[in-house]
Design a protein around this motif. Structure first.
Motif, short mmCIF file in Angstrom:
data_model
loop_
_atom_site.label_atom_id
_atom_site.label_comp_id
_atom_site.label_asym_id
_atom_site.label_seq_id
_atom_site.Cartn_x
_atom_site.Cartn_y
_atom_site.Cartn_z
N ALA C 241 0.86 -1.18 0.00
CA ALA C 241 0.00 0.00 0.00
C ALA C 241 0.89 1.23 0.00
CB ALA C 241 -0.90 0.00 1.24
N ASP C 242 0.68 2.11 -0.97
CA ASP C 242 1.46 3.34 -1.00
C ASP C 242 0.60 4.51 -0.52
OD1 ASP C 242 3.62 5.05 -1.38
OD2 ASP C 242 4.14 4.17 -3.31
N SER C 243 1.23 5.66 -0.40
CA SER C 243 0.56 6.83 0.17
C SER C 243 -0.51 7.38 -0.76
CB SER C 243 1.59 7.93 0.42
OG SER C 243 0.96 9.12 0.81
N VAL C 244 -1.60 7.87 -0.16
CA VAL C 244 -2.64 8.53 -0.94
C VAL C 244 -2.12 9.85 -1.53
CG1 VAL C 244 -3.67 9.92 0.92
CG2 VAL C 244 -5.13 9.04 -0.92
N TRP C 245 -1.05 10.38 -0.95
CA TRP C 245 -0.48 11.64 -1.45
C TRP C 245 0.47 11.33 -2.59
CZ3 TRP C 245 -3.56 15.11 0.16
CH2 TRP C 245 -4.15 15.03 1.41
N PHE C 246 -0.13 10.93 -3.71
CA PHE C 246 0.66 10.47 -4.85
C PHE C 246 1.52 11.59 -5.43
CE2 PHE C 246 -1.94 12.67 -7.98
CZ PHE C 246 -3.17 12.78 -7.35
N GLY C 248 3.33 13.52 -3.70
CA GLY C 248 4.52 13.77 -2.87
C GLY C 248 5.19 12.49 -2.39
N ARG C 249 5.17 11.46 -3.23
CA ARG C 249 5.74 10.20 -2.75
C ARG C 249 7.26 10.22 -2.75
NH1 ARG C 249 1.86 5.88 -5.66
NH2 ARG C 249 -0.01 6.47 -4.49
N THR C 250 7.80 9.38 -1.89
CA THR C 250 9.25 9.33 -1.70
C THR C 250 9.98 8.98 -2.99
OG1 THR C 250 8.67 8.45 0.45
CG2 THR C 250 11.00 8.49 -0.10
N GLN C 378 -2.11 2.95 -5.86
CA GLN C 378 -1.80 2.75 -4.46
C GLN C 378 -1.60 1.32 -3.98
OE1 GLN C 378 -4.82 5.03 -2.53
NE2 GLN C 378 -3.56 5.30 -0.72
N TYR C 379 -2.50 0.44 -4.43
CA TYR C 379 -2.53 -0.89 -3.87
C TYR C 379 -2.11 -1.94 -4.89
CZ TYR C 379 -5.55 0.67 0.03
OH TYR C 379 -6.07 1.27 1.14
#
Ligand code: ZN
Ligand code: ZN
Lengths: 151, 388, 388, 151
Positions: C241-246, C248-250, C378-379
């Protein structure tokens, strides 16, 4: 309830229109209701139970081996509720009443308004009957309400 | 035989009518609290499961996705459960299956609900009704509960005064709960005089609209023993689902919750409990309405079937009683953020650990039970936790 | 070590644009089919798990509650999972945790989506966007995918013709699938001439709006061995699962699906697979858009990172290729009823069992992989199944 | 797409109004945007990352140890998309464009419209700047759009 001061919000709405399928069983039920003022159930050929609302399968026998049968527009009041608030929250002068009625000749029932009665006239277990609307449109609103059976 | 799973910490926050925080901020609050209470860091968490009952409340559909970063679940396995109000307990059950499967040692369970973002809870609730047979008649929550409550009290001879006593107990208990939204010192007369929503349910028989979240950290047996000398085990769990066609159920009576008796039986069988009235020390029972606490006490075997009126009359479920129920205040006193009703489980944990603060009951608590209820009079989920 | 879990049967039905059946009727159809295919009756099922991605499609919120009777779950434990499009595979993972926990021997997994009850899929999708930073700008699905596809093809040098070949393959494969909604005999030129929705995504790069359901029955090792001589095991599973803030992802690049690589690594580690390109015999890959199949082939290690263009150019993923992908037609050819994308797993099962009919690939299939994707980029959820 | 004939449906809609909380971080972000045309991020005192959109916690360090910092209204185009269809499905003459811009001085970015450019003027990696609206109301729409930085 009042909102806290100084809270910033984004105002918006979700609005989605639907056309809900009545499904195989629902189409027949609502067509008969509209065209013939009949309440139809589906009878399981294996266990003999009559389902109202009708389904295309028996959830106990888990088969699709059903026949359509007419059930009586009368039955037994299983429970009822009254409210002095409309669904949109308005205060009502006269109580708004709903009842669940087990229909004779079936193992099921319907929920609908109760009319021609006051809460004090009602008790669980009493006989009720369906009053149909004159102009019907294939909807559960083709039933006007349940009322106590008059002797 | 299933592997053992322990609760090793919970995360709390105050329940409120309209929280200023976003869902993400609420979730961070309880997740951090749970990690702190467990002396763990987010790196220790192997997977996260979310529970939220109805996305239409907060208006962010698939709301699990906004909670990931805040749950410690970033770039980890996550899942989201939703079984209406029973989400409150079915979500820790989901966490249990994650750990018991042997795949994950530490699982964060996060339940949240932001109920007050919408302008009409009724508009939200109407989205859950069957569109052909139910929605057109405009069923609403008060009359939905009136229908059930009338069937229940008619069947078992429960009185409105007995219902009122549950309200007095729970709102009063909430006075000792620092996270509570609606603590109140009431008398039975106050409740009896409050306006009817739908006979026999009066305003003070109900629970409020609430924003809030809860977190629970579950651990595998090996890891739990490393982390604590006094693990609280998940001892039993059960669930039951009844038909959405509530007007045509086999048992012919909305007043008798077959699905809840069933869920309790599963949980007690798993826990090896044969006589809950003597073996359960404490209970947190799902009480969105006073009569629901009573029905659930019966279904959970905390009193005989139909005996919930006598139970409250005799003071058995009071904080100082023989089998205290909802010493936290329950949903009525603490608030009712549907899925975050997992708080019921958190308070069972606190009571067992002796960490319930002013809510602590004056007796030893080794075994406790919590339940959740939801859907169209449909779901029950039960969890029994306790010491060895 | 987790207990072993087997798939012992699946339930199918035709995918269609607008099914006349209700959700309940759809679910009965696939549940009965799964029971028949497994020679089981509903009494054999211990618990049911549901997957449905977005209730706003069918407009019945908490839609699990209308599916209970039809799933064989009446008065049994049930649960409902929803992780956006990855529901397609995270739901059988939920079923896996139920069985592997040791609590249930036979679990029915039912995924369904009735996408066409609403009058505007876009109105539904807009309910999932962040209300403060995203929803006001009116993001929609085509441009959402355009943003991602551009980042992807920019990073790896993928071409539109390579994307088009995936569409030709999948819609062509669907010609052999009796359950398919959109089988088509297309040429690359047909796809290239189809109108742009958002560069580089064209109409024939997409999948349709679909109603449909799928069922999968999972069994514990002991029960599976009683029921069949040739069990198909769940060998590995993973989720990310990745951040909803696509924005600003790492990793700074929407074109690289860190969360999907992660999910695949978990699944392969669990399955003991070190070189998926040689050890995976067959794949059903989540392909709501052509470039998503390509991204997922890379993330699943079915080709080198950035190598999905060459993979299709060289015919490796064709039905007769070395590593066939979506011989069923995938979401593009079979239809895309979000959660019921569990069909990907069903087709892996059929290929392993040699029951894929005209879709059967001309090679031995012992190990297969399926995935699901969803949320705000995200998923991902991955499952590897196969024979011993 | 056309509907099958003879299918009976119930027509209805779901309509719910919302007041979405901006939250602790959002209130500050949108206030500064409205009042001062500033884009604010939150900087983690532990890892030094600057989050845009801002959050009250660092998701990596998992602490609430953040300070507010201003970031540049300029940055790098990470990707962009164009469409000839409006969100409500209407065919457009001119393409509607969205871009994701990583903002200088931050580890984050924003998604918004792109203006003063045609698709062929754009490429991933190019510098972009924010054009603010004159009348601002504490909403992401206080930004008019991104445009390519003019040399
Ligand atoms: Zn039968
Ligand atoms: Zn940090």
């Amino acid at each position: 309830m009042t909102k806290k001061k100084n809270e910033m919000t984004i105002d918006g709405e979700i609005q989605i229109k639907y056309k809900w399928s009545l499904g195989k069983a629902g189409e027949r039920f609502f067509t008969e209701l509209r065209d013939n003022k009949k309440i139809m159930g589906t009878k399981c050929r294996q266990c003999g139970r009559v389902l109202v609302p009708p389904r295309i399968f028996c959830e106990e026998c888990f088969v699709e081996d059903m026949e359509w049968v007419e059930v009586e527009p009368k039955g037994t009041l299983m429970t009822f509720g009254d409210s002095y608030f409309s669904t949109d929250g308005k205060r009502l002068e006269e109580p708004w009443m709903l009842g669940i009625v087990r229909l004779n000749g079936s193992d099921g029932g319907l929920i609908h308004f109760i009319g021609e009665a006051r809460p004090e006239d009602l008790q669980i277990g009493m006989p009720m009957e369906i009053v149909f609307k004159d102009k019907r449109e294939a909807s559960i609103m083709d039933i006007l309400y349940f009322r106590p059976v008059k002797d | 035989m299933a592997k053992r799973v322990a609760i090793i910490g919970v995360g709390m926050q105050k329940f409120e009518f309209r929280k200023k925080e976003t869902v993400e901020e609420m979730v961070f609050d309880v997740t951090r609290n749970a990690l702190e209470n467990s002396h763990l860091s987010k790196e220790d968490i192997d997977a996260v499961v979310f529970g939220s009952a109805v996305d239409a409340f907060c208006g962010i559909h698939n709301s699990d996705k906004v909670a990931i970063d805040a749950s410690g679940g970033l770039l980890k396995p996550t899942m989201r459960n939703s079984t209406s109000g029973s989400t409150a307990i079915s979500t820790p059950i989901l966490g249990y299956t994650h750990v018991a499967s042997g795949m994950y040692d530490l699982v964060m369970v996060v339940c949240f609900e932001k109920m007050s973002e919408n302008e009409s809870a009724q508009a939200v609730f109407s989205t859950v009704y069957d569109e052909a047979f139910v929605r057109p008649i405009g069923l609403n929550v008060p009359i939905q509960c009136g229908l059930e409550a009338r069937a229940y009290i008619n069947r078992y001879g429960i009185t409105e005064r007995q219902m009122a006593k549950v309200s007095v107990k729970n709102r009063g208990n909430a006075l000792s709960n620092p996270y509570a939204q609606l603590p109140m010192k009431l008398t039975v007369e106050d409740v009896m005089k409050s306006p009817y929503l739908s006979w026999p349910v009066k305003l003070f028989d109900t629970s409020p609209v609430t924003d809030g979240a809860r977190a629970v950290i579950l651990a595998s047996e090996d890891v739990a023993r490393e982390l604590t000398d006094d693990p609280v085990w998940v001892k039993g769990l059960g669930r039951g689902a009844d038909s959405v066609w509530f007007m045509g159920r086999t048992n012919n009576d909305l007043g008798r919750l077959d699905y809840a008796y069933m869920a309790a039986k599963q949980a007690y069988d798993m826990a090896g409990i044969r006589d809950p009235m003597s073996e359960i020390d404490y209970a947190e029972v799902y009480d969105p309405f006073t009569y629901k606490e009573m029905q659930h006490c019966e279904a959970l075997g905390l009193c005989p079937e139909g005996g919930a009126g006598r139970m409250i009359d005799e003071g058995i479920s009071l904080k100082g009683g023989a089998l205290p129920v909802n010493a936290s205040g329950g949903l009525q006193g603490e608030g009712n953020p549907i899925g975050a009703g997992m708080s019921r489980l958190c308070w069972c944990y606190f009571q067992i650990k002796g960490q319930a603060g002013d809510c602590q009951v004056p007796k030893d608590v080794n075994t406790a039970v919590a339940n959740g209820w939801g859907g169209m009079y449909q779901y029950n989920a039960v969890m029994v936790i306790g010491r060895d």
